[in-house]
Design a protein around this motif. Structure first.
Motif: not given
Ligand SMILES: Nc1ncnc2c1ncn2[C@@H]1O[C@H](COP(=O)(O)OP(=O)(O)O)[C@@H](O)[C@H]1O
Ligand SMILES: [Mg+2]
Lengths: 142, 117
Positions: A126-133, A56-60, A81-89
């Motif tokens: 995570t890196e905005v614009g790059k992705g999340t692991t 739902i957030h990252a296109g698979g 898209p990555g996560i901008k603010d991890i604490d918030l998320a």
């Protein structure tokens, strides 16, 4: 079990209906291994939340699960898209999910906190614009 | 309470899992938000919901539930029925609304008991 057991899955980001397939597969395999039901449930729920997030957030993305002697490792990698603010998320109730996602029963902002709660360790890279692991660990020994 | 009794109380139809109607369950929950089910529910064997999509079955499967009850006569898709069969889940569908269905089960002794892990 000396050799660790690994599972790899491609998670389709275009198909909400098939989301959860990887988690369901892992659940079945862990059952066959005869692991404790509580452990299996921890792994299943954490992985399922992460898998849904990838859809739902990252296109698979990709999911890799490794069963070690003393722990289970779950790695969820996406190029979203990555996560901008991890604490918030990580806050309960924080969500950027669309109304469409909500109408499908998700997007309450409970996924990441739930993943943390159900696992013994969780790391987000995570890196905005790059992705999340996301790496999660469930211990098999106390 | 057995799943068969739930079926009677809710005047429900069995969509799949007929062979498991004698199984006993001890608690239930009702929600249209799978996120909430995943976050707040613990050890509930029955999920009552008005939401119809594959993730309802997946959620029940991940939570080790044994029965899904669709309210307001909602019908699962063939795909959902296959998924349910794969994990030996019973699916019922009742004409009752969520409030009424939950109330009837609660009144007959099937309780909730959800809590944080
Ligand atoms: N894999 C991901 N890629 C990009 N953003 C994510 C990812 N996972 C979570 N997020 C962000 O973190 C927020 C909180 O996630 P979560 O707690 O699972 O809640 P929800 O999925 O219900 O929105 C999401 O709304 C989204 O903004
Ligand atoms: Mg989520």
């Amino acid at each position: 079990m000396n050799e660790s057991l690994t599972f790899h899955f491609d998670v389709d980001g275009t198909d909400f209906t098939s989301a959860g397939q990887a988690s369901a597969n892992v659940k079945r395999s862990l059952r066959q291994l005869g692991l404790a039901p509580d452990i299996i449930r921890q792994v299943s729920i954490a992985m399922y939340e992460g898998e849904i997030n990838m859809v739902i957030h990252a296109g698979g993305g990709e999911a890799d699960v490794t069963v070690f002697e003393d722990k289970i490792e779950i790695v969820l990698k996406d190029h979203g898209p990555g996560i901008k603010d991890i604490d918030l998320a990580m806050q309960e109730g924080y969500s950027t999910a669309t109304d469409t996602v909500r109408s499908l029963g998700f997007g309450a902002g409970m996924g990441l906190p739930n993943m943390k709660r159900y696992t013994d360790e969780m790391h987000i890279e995570t890196e905005v614009g790059k992705g999340t692991t996301i790496k999660m660990y469930v211990n098999l020994t106390d | 309470m057995t799943i068969g009794t739930i079926k009677e109380i809710l005047e429900a139809e069995v969509v799949c899992g007929e062979e498991s109607l004698d199984n006993e369950v001890f608690s239930a929950c009702g929600s249209d938000m799978m996120s909430d089910v995943l976050a707040y529910v613990k050890n509930q064997a029955v999920l009552l919901t008005g939401l119809v999509n594959s993730q309802v079955v997946r959620t029940a499967e991940m939570m080790d539930m044994v029965c899904i009850v669709f309210v307001r006569s909602k019908k699962p898709t063939p795909e959902m029925i296959e998924l349910a069969k794969d994990s030996s889940l019973v699916i019922l569908t009742t004409p009752m609304r969520m409030y009424e269905a939950c109330g009837k089960l609660y009144e007959n002794g099937l309780r909730g008991e959800s809590r944080h892990v």
